[in-house]
Scaffold this motif. Sequence first.
Motif, PDB file in Angstrom:
ATOM      1  N   LEU A   1       0.991  -1.156  -0.219  1.00 55.19           N
ATOM      2  CA  LEU A   1      -0.231  -0.292  -0.069  1.00 55.19           C
ATOM      3  C   LEU A   1       0.532   1.035  -0.366  1.00 55.19           C
ATOM      4  O   LEU A   1       0.755   2.381  -1.050  1.00 55.19           O
ATOM      5  CB  LEU A   1      -0.709  -0.133   1.621  1.00 55.19           C
ATOM      6  N   TRP A   2       2.050   1.110   0.631  1.00 56.11           N
ATOM      7  CA  TRP A   2       3.034   2.399   1.079  1.00 56.11           C
ATOM      8  C   TRP A   2       3.630   2.421   0.083  1.00 56.11           C
ATOM      9  O   TRP A   2       4.085   3.654  -0.802  1.00 56.11           O
ATOM     10  CB  TRP A   2       3.620   2.059   1.950  1.00 56.11           C
ATOM     11  N   LEU A   3       4.310   1.491  -0.888  1.00 59.91           N
ATOM     12  CA  LEU A   3       4.519   1.745  -2.149  1.00 59.91           C
ATOM     13  C   LEU A   3       4.068   1.878  -3.002  1.00 59.91           C
ATOM     14  O   LEU A   3       4.366   2.672  -3.640  1.00 59.91           O
ATOM     15  CB  LEU A   3       5.241   0.055  -2.278  1.00 59.91           C
ATOM     16  N   LEU A   4       2.701   1.985  -3.315  1.00 63.69           N
ATOM     17  CA  LEU A   4       1.848   2.062  -4.672  1.00 63.69           C
ATOM     18  C   LEU A   4       1.810   3.584  -4.008  1.00 63.69           C
ATOM     19  O   LEU A   4       1.648   4.346  -5.570  1.00 63.69           O
ATOM     20  CB  LEU A   4       0.674   1.767  -4.639  1.00 63.69           C
ATOM     21  N   ALA A   5       0.951   3.505  -3.173  1.00 60.57           N
ATOM     22  CA  ALA A   5       0.830   5.105  -3.231  1.00 60.57           C
ATOM     23  C   ALA A   5       2.395   6.211  -3.061  1.00 60.57           C
ATOM     24  O   ALA A   5       1.961   7.246  -3.632  1.00 60.57           O
ATOM     25  CB  ALA A   5       1.250   5.489  -1.455  1.00 60.57           C
ATOM     26  N   ALA A   6       3.647   5.567  -2.845  1.00 56.65           N
ATOM     27  CA  ALA A   6       4.906   6.589  -3.574  1.00 56.65           C
ATOM     28  C   ALA A   6       5.239   6.750  -5.212  1.00 56.65           C
ATOM     29  O   ALA A   6       5.340   7.462  -5.451  1.00 56.65           O
ATOM     30  CB  ALA A   6       6.286   5.617  -2.549  1.00 56.65           C
TER      31      ALA A   6
ATOM     32  N   LEU B   1      11.311   2.537   6.219  1.00 56.93           N
ATOM     33  CA  LEU B   1      10.666   3.880   6.742  1.00 56.93           C
ATOM     34  C   LEU B   1      10.454   4.731   5.833  1.00 56.93           C
ATOM     35  O   LEU B   1      10.569   5.732   6.105  1.00 56.93           O
ATOM     36  CB  LEU B   1      12.383   3.990   7.552  1.00 56.93           C
ATOM     37  N   ALA B   2      12.092   4.558   4.763  1.00 54.26           N
ATOM     38  CA  ALA B   2      12.012   5.336   4.118  1.00 54.26           C
ATOM     39  C   ALA B   2      10.891   5.592   2.388  1.00 54.26           C
ATOM     40  O   ALA B   2      10.103   6.751   2.433  1.00 54.26           O
ATOM     41  CB  ALA B   2      13.378   5.590   2.781  1.00 54.26           C
ATOM     42  N   LEU B   3      10.191   4.646   2.870  1.00 58.68           N
ATOM     43  CA  LEU B   3       9.152   4.904   2.247  1.00 58.68           C
ATOM     44  C   LEU B   3       8.255   5.093   2.813  1.00 58.68           C
ATOM     45  O   LEU B   3       7.754   6.315   2.016  1.00 58.68           O
ATOM     46  CB  LEU B   3       8.840   3.522   2.197  1.00 58.68           C
TER      47      LEU B   3
END
Lengths: 449, 373, 121
Positions: free
Chosen positions: A158-163, A204-206
């Motif tokens: 989810l976070w990867l896609l948001a980024a 965390l960077a993501l």
Amino acid sequence: MSCDLAIIGAGPAGMAAAVEAVDLGLSVAVIDENPAPGGQIFRGLEGAAGDAALGADYAAGLPLLRAFRALRIGYRPATTLWHLEPEEGVLSLLAAGTTSELTAGRVLLATGAQERPVPIPGWTLPGVMTAGAAQILLKTAGAVPKGRTVLAGQGPLLWLLAAQLARAGAPPALILETRPKGRLAEALRAGGLLAGAPLLAKGLALLAKTRRIPRLRAVTGLHAEGTGHVRRVLWDGGATECDTLLLHEGVVPATHIPLALGLEHDWDEAQRCWRPRVDAYGASSHPRVAVAGDGAGIGGWQAAVAAGRLAALDAARRVGRLTEAGFARRAGPLLATRRAALALRPFLDALYAPPGWVLAPPEDATLVCRCEEVTAGQVRAAARLGATGPNQLKAYCRAGMGPCQGRMCGATVAALIAEARGTTPEAVGTLRPRAPYKPLTVAELARTG
Amino acid sequence: MRDDSFDAIVVGGGLVGAAIAWGLQRQGLATALLDEGDVAYRASRGNFGLVWVQSKGLGAPWYQRWTRASAGEWPALAEELGARSGEDLGLRQPGGVHLCLSEAEFADRAARMERMQREAGNYPYAYRMIEAPELREMLPGLGPRVVGASWTPYDGHANPLRLLHALHRAFVAAGGAYVPNAKVEEGHAAPRDFAVTAGGRRFAAPRIVLAAGLGNAELAPRFGLAAPVRPQRGQVLVTERAAELLPMPTTTIRQTQEGSLMMGDSMEEVGFDLRQTPEVMRQIAERAVLSFPWIGQLNIVRAWSALRVMAPDGLPIYDQSARFPGAFTANCHSGVTLAGAHARLLAPMIAEGALDPMLDPFTAGRFDVRAAS
Amino acid sequence: MFALRPDRFRPASAAGGAGQRRGTPDARTGPTATVEVFVDGIPVRVPEGASAAAAVLLAGSPLIRETPVTGAPRLPYCLMGVCFDCLAEIDGIANRQACMVPAVPGMRIAPQRGARVAFRS
């Protein structure tokens, strides 16, 4: 046609296994239903590797992909496996409308994962799709959602896609995080932070990259509304307009073929899913069949690469292409690599464990089986009548009888039965899928042989 | 362990057991229906769904009559179960055909049907052999290889899974005790006094009906009965839904109430082997395409294998124990066709405590006679 | 609704580069959507490697199928071969899993409306 090792799936585990097995002198065939190698994680990589929006981790798959492409093997893209007879090692395949058979000394299932279904009210509305689907559009079609996009759920993807969406110029308007309160404390107790520090740093960077996107935490009671298309997403205490709603609650092993083969499976309480029982080298309960990669338990692509190579070593050892000493020498570093890749797993599993309302939708009107349009209420009623498992339940009310063969509803149905009968998903058991694993036409079947 | 006392215990929650249990409960007998768990052999979940008469009982006219009687009970069964369970059982009895793909098959079929009619004696058995030109008017898109068919007005089909669900629902709604996960572990038999331990509970009743399918072979001797049944594998293919097209079922192809085309079904003597085999699946598909070429384009979305419950002569076995009166057994491979008879004819006999003489030819004793002669 | 990424693709309508909204280097050198397919009769250009299901989403179609059970509209859900909600009629063949079929020039994609018609007399 025959080979030493038939590999099903050309994702990280399958590609790595093929490279390793060829290196050990085995004859290898790789069957994959997609038109190009890469699996889900490296889907479309050959065309989009230079795309900055997709990030460095995506491009990291390129060396493996190139090594796989350089192999002189029977690589069969756009080919589906519709039946496997493990006793004789006979694979029944379908490609471009034509069936064929392949005989293999050993079969490695590297069929990866699928996204966990997120059966909320309104999840069948046009405009509601999985986060993984949006990522596939980004990778293979250079496409991003137009208008107002809401992401709902939890987990690394989810976070990867948001980024990725943000970098591609289409940041989501809102992220609705479904992670219940208190999970972080549980996750910290699960441990693995030290050994998993490099992965954690990446994560965390993501998160930092997505910090400008508005978000709500510990959201419950999610549902989608609209006539003919999603227009609003609602949750306990709030609502917002949207044109696209992307759902994600993590991924689970694709157990369709392993279950159809009758392989032994174990319930993984941490990941809330079934996984085939395998040893350290992927050997399953059937002497001819191995399972490697996320299909044997979610671990991510780096663990999958190591697992694929280990399964290839095991295949070579079994046919005498590798001595015990040679096997041990090669396996040692791979086992260590996989251990490192899995170090953060207990933390992630605990942190992103799906909430109960995702596993067993509380509202009776919610559709559970998208194909046959069976509701949670119908499933509950059938369970109360006496369906103790998903197979009898399927006979009672058709959940799992459509073209997806229960891939989407199987886990939800089992969770609902467990809830209605006061037992556990583990005790309820799984659907027993049958061939054809994917549809083929009557004419295609009639021409077989 | 406390005894749960009932008027009747039915062992086996498939179509045969559920139809009898529903029939007993309907007669006012407090009945316990003991079923296995989610994964069992379960011929009922693999049934093809025909309510089929025309080929039943060659050389055994009593079986033809029993089957006809059941087909005759079916409309009332469907109506009553539909009203009590809310399930549409999808019963259609428009008559049915057996397609012949060669002149030899047609001639053979004609001889068979003629003999059936002769054996039926005073009991009428209407049929017609229909040649290709007329058949093409009846059935759309018939393949060029089809030379004709036999037809009877008695045949039809229904949704076997809805039947199973409806029987369970109606049984429970009428006050019956449906107990899943209750494979019989122990049994105690005395005349009109039976007890079984199953699923950690003990059930007692003056009547017991063994309807456990293939499980009957092992179970029956414990109750002074014999059920020499063996498995026979059948494989079935099911397509995605298509718009309604086939006006009547054939012996091996039918269109379901949902629109799916079902194709079956093989007869394989392979013991307790539930594997699917691509070659048999191919043969089923090939015959379907020869019969109706348009079926070829449809996607097969499901397929399965299941084990029929076969007596040595292929006919049902119905019996009451001479040693332990009150113990009955029912065995057959046509759980859908015979559901009407089981619920509405057989169950009242069991409730009364005596099987009608019309069922005498179905006793397992017939196999002893043959062995002795 | 989906659109081609403005940072990467030149709009299909702007063959000569006119109408460029963003001046990033990527936009000038990035790929063009070169594969023309027809979604419900309307031409749409998609990049090579895109699936028929992606083409339907890029075309902005309100639905890719109506279910055979209730006629409810659906668009693709998983796009990875699992959910079968992207069943469409592709080049005249009903009920194809559109996410597994690569778009090729001239391909005709139409929604699957309910149960397929298997035979017309």
